[in-house]
Each structure stands twice: as structure tokens, then as C-alpha cells.
Design an enzyme around this catalytic site. Structure first.
Site: not given
Length: 419
Positions: A382, A385-387, A390
């Protein structure tokens, strides 16, 4: 058909990562520092039952797929390949691949790993964003383990976007800078009363008390957060100024606060509830008071607020919804707030997540002992993937400052003193 051949047909023969499978086949760049490993045939069951991100997530969380090396690097390289139109197999090719996998993968269904939230269980706690259901989903995410969060978040125990003066800045200094940016936007002064809704482990109320002499109340739906924050406030000798309560923000009394901060809560309340949310905060402020709303946003107002069946909602933030910055600003304005400042901190969240990922990798064995390998895998996947999200403008992070006017007086300087 061997699995390496299927891999090449899906992503192309020049994939910039190593690939190997339980059938002994290999593909990709043999010199790559990251590798995708298919460990068991059960991985194929997951991929057949839920093609795409959900199937991959299930197989990885359950341990049937592994990623060796840095997760972010692997995800970035694979996403680059998948995004190239020339590497997308045709419908006929997909049919051939499905045939080669074998019918047994279609009929032998395997259950999702236990870390996946079942919607049916949430229904038992009420309709979406009712108090009971909100408490359930907040506990799912935030009551994982305070010890686990300490391993990931570091000493600040702050689970929101930090503010960096350079990419090389430490996480602790960046989190201090974020709290101080909020304090300066709110123009905190000694003796003021601050309400911090969705306060997490109390970082903002402790900062306001310690640095500005403000009386701060933080509220959270996570009992573990409230207990941890109360103990830390006592340790730091701030009990005369700061407190954190385990309660719903909707139950806080109205009309007694000079300032309100909301840092990372709006994502949890639901798009349909946002107008009432801002209206409720408006009634809790004294005339001349300020609200600083800090939350993850969609890049565009016309994008859907949530994907109910997406990986994030199933594994990380059940019932989570994101609005566009224009929508949020309009709803604040329609409630009565005069909008005085807005900024996007998208790149700062990518930098924050990089440091959280590094903390998790560095403390991996301890984290697994604390919460189990499946949960640790959820977080590794998670956050990496968030890096990407953004960095690639899939999601953003906005701070919006509003004022509850005292007549026509906003009590603001002619030019902002916080930029």
C-alpha cells in the site's frame, strides 16, 4: 505453457525486472535488483478469479507471490511496462493465455486473505458513515498496533503528510514543520482553545501546547490512539494544556473553540457528509475563528469519490472517499467560511511515504512479529503504491484555510505570514 512465457506475452520480453516461477521458468532482466516471484499455483487461482490489481494483491498478501528488492522500484518499473500500449496483449492472446493456465484455475476458488475487509461485516455495523460503522472502519486501520505504527512512523507518531524543506530532510523535522505550518496558518496564540478532529496520536495538540501555549483537545475514534496519546501527553508534562479523547467528532460541543485543525479526517467521512461536516465545524468555532482542513484529494472534481471494490477500500481504508480540491473549497465556502489560502503538498506526501517505507523495510522482522506477515505485506504494498500515486498525480494533498468572519473582519494580515 510455462509461466515465464505467459509473463513475456503480458508485459513483453524486455521487462526491466527479474521473473521466476515455481515451474522453474525465468524471464526479464537477469541483472535487475528487483524480482517478481510466483511461488505457488494458488497465485494463478487468485489472478484468474480477480484479474488485475485485486488478484495480485491477494496473492501477494497471502504469500503466493513475492517481490524481492525494493517494492516501490518493482511497482514503478512494472507500471511503466503496463502503461505502454504496445505491451498490452490482444483479446485473442488473452484467451490463449487463459486456456494455457488450465480450467482448474477457474473452478478451484480460494478465499481472500483474512486482511481483506468483507463488506457484509461492515453492513452489520450500520449504513456507510454511520457512527457505528465509522468506528468499525477506523479501528480496522488504526488499531492495528501502536508498536507497529511506531516502527513505521518513527518517534513523531504522525500518520499524515509531512512538509519538507529539502528531499534530504529527516522525517521528524518534516513532521515538526508540518505541525508548525498548520499552527502558523491558524495563527495560534497562547491561551487559545484548539480542537483537532481526527487527531491520531495527538501530535498536533501536543505541538500546539508545547510550542504555542494553546489549550488543545484532540478527538479520535481509535481507542488505541487515544490511550497512547494520553500517556505521551502525561510523559511530556502537557496535561495542563493538552488532552485526547476517544470520541466521534460529531459529539464535540459547539461554539467554544478559537481554532480547528482537521488533518487527515475528511477522507473518512464520505462525500455526502462533507457539507454537514464543515457546517458542524463552523458551529464549533467562535466568530473570527479559523479552520485548517488538510486531506488527500482527487486531482479533478469530476472524478469518482471512491472505488468500493478497489484494493485500498478492501485492505486499507474501508469506506474511504476522496473529493477534488475545488469541491472541498466550494463546500467550505457554502457553509460560511471565507477561503483565505489553499495549497497542494502532493510531492511532500511522496517524500513522507518513502521514509515510512524505509522504516518498514528496516524493521521488517520486528513488524512481522508484531502484526503478522500478511498485515505487514499489506502495508508494504500500500505505501509503495501510494508513492507512485502522489508522484504521478493520481492523488494530491491539499490544505485549505477558512475563516469564520466576525462581521466582515477576517483578522488576517494583508499578506500571509506563513509561506
Amino acid at each position: 505453457m510455462r509461466l515465464a512465457e505467459i509473463f513475456e506475452r503480458v508485459v513483453g520480453p524486455e521487462a526491466p525486472i527479474r521473473f521466476r516461477a515455481y515451474d522453474g521458468s525465468v524471464s526479464g532482466d537477469p541483472d535487475s535488483e528487483v524480482a517478481l516471484v510466483i511461488r505457488t499455483p494458488v497465485a494463478l487461482n487468485y489472478l484468474v478469479q480477480a484479474p488485475g490489481a485485486l488478484g495480485l494483491t491477494r496473492a501477494y498478501v497471502a504469500g503466493h507471490i513475492d517481490v524481492e528488492g525494493d517494492m516501490y522500484t518493482a511497482m514503478r518499473r512494472m507500471s511503466d511496462v503496463v502503461l505502454e500500449d504496445g505491451n498490452k496483449p490482444s483479446a485473442l492472446e488473452l484467451a490463449r493465455i487463459a486456456t494455457s493456465i488450465g480450467w482448474v484455475k477457474f473452478v478451484n476458488r480460494v478465499p481472500p486473505p483474512p486482511q481483506e475487509v468483507r463488506t457484509s461485516r461492515l453492513f452489520g455495523r450500520g449504513t456507510r458513515h454511520s457512527k457505528g460503522r465509522d468506528a468499525e472502519v477506523i479501528q480496522h486501520h488504526y488499531d492495528v498496533s501502536n508498536a507497529f505504527y511506531e516502527l513505521v512512523l518513527g518517534p513523531s507518531m504522525t500518520y499524515t503528510c509531512a512538509v519538507f524543506d529539502s528531499p534530504e530532510a529527516s522525517l521528524e523535522s518534516a513532521q515538526f514543520r508540518k505541525h508548525d505550518l498548520v499552527a502558523r496558518k491558524l495563527d495560534l496564540q497562547p491561551g487559545m482553545r484548539l480542537l483537532d478532529v481526527g487527531c491520531g496520536w495527538g501530535g498536533m495538540v501536543m505541538h500546539a501546547a508545547r510550542e504555542y501555549g494553546v489549550h488543545g483537545l484532540g478527538v479520535t475514534l481509535s481507542k488505541e490512539q487515544a490511550d497512547w496519546a494520553s500517556a505521551r501527553i502525561e510523559e511530556e508534562g502537557l496535561s495542563h494544556l493538552a488532552q485526547v479523547r476517544h470520541m466521534d467528532y460529531r459529539d464535540v460541543p459547539d461554539g467554544i473553540y478559537d481554532r480547528i485543525s482537521s488533518i487527515g479526517l475528511t477522507e473518512h467521512i464520505g462525500k455526502g457528509n462533507v457539507p454537514d461536516y464543515f457546517a458542524g465545524l463552523y458551529t464549533k468555532l467562535k466568530p473570527g475563528g479559523r479552520l485548517l482542513n488538510h486531506c488527500i484529494t482527487r486531482p479533478r472534481n469530476d472524478q469518482p469519490a471512491m472505488k468500493p471494490d478497489g484494493v485500498i477500500n478492501r485492505y486499507v481504508f474501508p469506506d474511504g472517499e476522496l473529493e477534488g480540491p475545488g469541491e472541498l473549497q466550494t463546500m467550505m465556502n457554502d457553509t460560511g467560511f471565507e477561503i483565505r489560502h489553499q495549497e497542494n503538498l502532493r510531492e511532500h506526501y511522496a517524500l513522507t511515504l518513502r521514509q515510512w517505507c524505509a522504516n518498514l523495510d528496516r524493521n521488517w522482522e520486528t513488524a512481522v512479529k508484531e502484526v503478522g506477515e500478511g498485515t505487514a505485506r499489506v502495508w508494504r504494498l500500500y505505501m509503495a503504491g501510494c508513492i507512485l500515486g502522489f508522484e504521478r498525480n493520481v492523488v494530491q494533498l491539499h490544505q485549505i484555510l477558512g475563516v469564520k468572519l466576525a462581521g466582515t473582519d477576517a483578522n488576517m494580515p494583508l499578506r500571509p505570514n506563513f509561506v
